[in-house]
Design an enzyme around this catalytic site. Structure first.
Site, PDB file in Angstrom:
ATOM      1  N   THR A 164       1.076  -1.026   0.018  1.00 21.66           N
ATOM      2  CA  THR A 164       0.046   0.206   0.021  1.00 21.66           C
ATOM      3  C   THR A 164       0.974   1.145   0.120  1.00 21.66           C
ATOM      4  O   THR A 164       2.162   1.096   0.413  1.00 21.66           O
ATOM      5  CB  THR A 164      -1.011   0.071   1.333  1.00 21.66           C
ATOM      6  OG1 THR A 164       0.004   0.159   2.484  1.00 21.66           O
ATOM      7  CG2 THR A 164      -1.834  -1.046   1.218  1.00 21.66           C
ATOM      8  N   HIS A 165       0.453   2.338  -0.610  1.00 15.67           N
ATOM      9  CA  HIS A 165       1.400   3.593  -0.919  1.00 15.67           C
ATOM     10  C   HIS A 165       2.968   2.941  -1.688  1.00 15.67           C
ATOM     11  O   HIS A 165       3.849   3.620  -1.376  1.00 15.67           O
ATOM     12  CB  HIS A 165       1.699   4.083   0.353  1.00 15.67           C
ATOM     13  CG  HIS A 165       0.382   4.424   1.179  1.00 15.67           C
ATOM     14  ND1 HIS A 165      -0.178   5.456   1.162  1.00 15.67           N
ATOM     15  CD2 HIS A 165      -0.056   3.356   2.196  1.00 15.67           C
ATOM     16  CE1 HIS A 165      -1.128   5.388   1.958  1.00 15.67           C
ATOM     17  NE2 HIS A 165      -1.174   4.231   2.607  1.00 15.67           N
ATOM     18  N   SER A 286      18.558  -0.779 -25.629  1.00 17.97           N
ATOM     19  CA  SER A 286      18.903   0.742 -25.783  1.00 17.97           C
ATOM     20  C   SER A 286      20.200   0.936 -26.844  1.00 17.97           C
ATOM     21  O   SER A 286      20.965  -0.029 -26.700  1.00 17.97           O
ATOM     22  CB  SER A 286      19.299   1.260 -24.461  1.00 17.97           C
ATOM     23  OG  SER A 286      20.243   2.387 -24.590  1.00 17.97           O
ATOM     24  N   LYS A 292      20.804  -2.547 -20.779  1.00 13.05           N
ATOM     25  CA  LYS A 292      19.304  -1.995 -20.633  1.00 13.05           C
ATOM     26  C   LYS A 292      18.262  -3.053 -21.690  1.00 13.05           C
ATOM     27  O   LYS A 292      18.645  -3.621 -22.547  1.00 13.05           O
ATOM     28  CB  LYS A 292      18.916  -0.744 -21.148  1.00 13.05           C
ATOM     29  CG  LYS A 292      19.858   0.353 -20.160  1.00 13.05           C
ATOM     30  CD  LYS A 292      19.161   1.613 -20.183  1.00 13.05           C
ATOM     31  CE  LYS A 292      17.849   1.774 -19.497  1.00 13.05           C
ATOM     32  NZ  LYS A 292      17.144   2.931 -19.675  1.00 13.05           N
ATOM     33  N   GLU A 299       5.092   0.737 -21.487  1.00 13.34           N
ATOM     34  CA  GLU A 299       4.918   2.256 -21.618  1.00 13.34           C
ATOM     35  C   GLU A 299       3.998   2.330 -22.637  1.00 13.34           C
ATOM     36  O   GLU A 299       3.167   3.480 -22.303  1.00 13.34           O
ATOM     37  CB  GLU A 299       6.622   2.588 -21.640  1.00 13.34           C
ATOM     38  CG  GLU A 299       7.251   2.286 -20.439  1.00 13.34           C
ATOM     39  CD  GLU A 299       8.959   2.642 -20.988  1.00 13.34           C
ATOM     40  OE1 GLU A 299       9.437   3.534 -20.591  1.00 13.34           O
ATOM     41  OE2 GLU A 299       9.327   2.194 -22.082  1.00 13.34           O
TER      42      GLU A 299
END
Ligand code: ARG
Length: 466
Positions: A164-165, A286, A292, A299
């Site tokens: 949570t949070h 990348s 990467k 996204e």
């Protein structure tokens, strides 16, 4: 020019890109053929049903009806073969098809538009299109639910931290987390089914807005086109775009769910979390940093959600000031829906692929589940259950235990019995049974809870329903 005559050269102030002045601008702002050609199959289906009904009611002859249907079928083949010449001068798909029909069959073509208007025609075509799109969406959502059910079954016992949070809260299982998405996507699918039911009424025969004096049979066309019944108010029929708004609202809510999943995938696939590894199929490298692996598909799903939400707001805003009945503003409904439909299909397909393919790092999840004092609530619950403390006091004692562990830089389960007893003498060795994340998870057997036994029940319920 104001009188409508063509200008030789464009107006200096506002005509920069228009070679021939106002009439060219009118043509460009007015034409919808660039996008509503997508409705060709629905337009032809609607016209065939309409012509068939006109002949059945003796409004046109059987011979004209046959010519019309033959011509419309020819046009459909021409469009599908790519040989049809679309003309912007003819504005939209309805007039493009009707003009070609006149080329092909002569004067009989003019009888097709008896007892209808482009207002009920476009309402019909678009409704048919949206209905088909919703049926496709329903099937795609079912496939996504199945993907989640499979992963949930596989990982019903895989422990991970629940948040949570975005702060570690209590241990849960990855299977339980997957099932949260099954609930969300299941609600999306229920909304799709509802919307199909809502819009299952045929607009054709409302004519321009007032109905018609010809003895048409709207029940006949409704049935032929697969609708439950005809719409009941001709004014509403040509004014209504609720079906498009419902599609966009459903798409927005569904995309919002997918976007939250996308966000989790982005976070989980970072080296810092390391909960999952994305398959190569749904990530990219990348061009400059060789180490990467970027979650581009996730996204883009997140970004497409913004686009879909924008379309909903656009159409709500287009509709909000329109007096009844039809206004040309309504022509702007289609691009919003077409664009959102394409985005949503892609987003669901990409997510289904990612869910199926993602490599779950159970070791990393287990490790993270044990850190962050995730079993503190279990310790407090034990004190209530076994030592008879009121929950508030137990919460306080547990706070001391967390502070001690923090000070020592260890987990709760690493504290010794003596250390725990120094905080509260009622604690016994039995406490260690609940401090492990597995014990914590297994104990949460309340209906809908994270215990593997409970998660398996929920999976079985969905399998039977799916
Ligand atoms: N292209 C128009 C649209 O999409 C068709 C309806 C035109 N009706 C009219 N009365 N101008 O809305």
């Amino acid at each position: 020019m104001a009188d409508g005559t063509e200008q030789k050269s464009s107006n200096q102030m506002w005509g920069g890109r228009f070679a021939s002045g106002p009439s060219a601008i009118m043509e460009e702002i007015n034409a919808s053929i660039g996008f509503d050609k997508k409705l060709y199959a629905q337009d032809i289906r609607g016209s065939i049903a309409h012509a068939t009904m006109l002949a059945a009611k003796g409004i046109i002859s059987g011979e004209d009806k046959d010519k019309i249907i033959h011509g419309l079928n020819t046009i459909q083949s021409e469009i599908e073969a790519g040989s049809f010449q679309f003309s912007r001068k003819l504005e939209d798909i309805h007039m493009n098809i009707e003009a070609r029909l006149a080329d092909l069959i002569g004067p009989a073509a003019g009888r097709l538009h008896t007892a209808r208007s482009r207002n009920d025609q476009v309402a019909l075509d678009f409704r048919l299109w949206v209905k088909e799109e919703l049926q496709k969406t329903e099937a795609m959502l079912t496939a996504l639910i199945t993907a989640f059910l499979d992963r949930a079954e596989e990982h019903a016992d895989t422990v991970m931290p629940g948040f949570t949070h975005l702060q570690t809260a209590q241990p849960v299982t990855f299977g339980h987390h997957c099932m949260a998405y099954v609930e969300m996507i299941g609600r999306d699918r229920a909304r799709v089914r509802h919307a199909i039911e809502h819009m299952d009424e045929s607009p054709i025969g409302a004519a321009a807005l007032a109905g018609t004096g010809y003895p048409i049979d709207r029940h006949m066309t409704a049935k032929a086109l697969g609708f439950r019944e005809p719409t009941r108010n001709s004014i509403d029929t040509v004014s209504d775009r609720d079906f498009a708004l419902e599609f966009l609202s459903i798409a927005s809510i569904c995309a919002t769910h997918l976007s939250r999943l996308a966000e989790e995938i982005v976070i989980w696939s970072t080296p810092q979390f390391g909960f999952i590894r994305l398959s190569d199929a749904f990530s990219t490298g990348s061009s400059i940093m060789p180490q990467k692996k970027n979650p581009d598909a996730a996204e883009l799903v997140r970004a497409k959600t913004g686009r879909i939400n924008g379309s909903l707001i656009a159409l709500l805003t287009i509709m909000k000031g329109l007096p009844l009945a039809y206004s040309k503003d309504m022509q702007e409904d289609k691009e919003q829906v077409f664009d959102s439909a394409e985005s949503l299909e892609l987003a669901i397909a990409a997510m289904t692929g990612m869910v199926r393919d993602l490599d779950v790092r159970a070791d990393k999840m287990r490790e993270a589940a044990g850190s962050g004092y995730s079993t503190a609530t279990d310790l407090a619950d034990w004190l209530v259950r076994e030592a008879g403390l009121p929950f508030r006091d137990a919460h306080h004692v547990t706070g001391h235990a967390v502070a001690l562990a923090e000070q020592k830089g260890c987990d709760l389960s690493d504290l010794s019995l003596e250390e725990l007893q120094s905080i509260n003498p009622a604690i016994t060795a039995g406490i260690f049974d609940v401090l492990s994340v597995e014990a914590s998870v297994a104990s949460r057997t309340s209906f809908g809870g994270t215990a593997p036994s409970e998660v398996r029940k929920q999976i079985a319920w969905w399998r039977a329903k799916n």
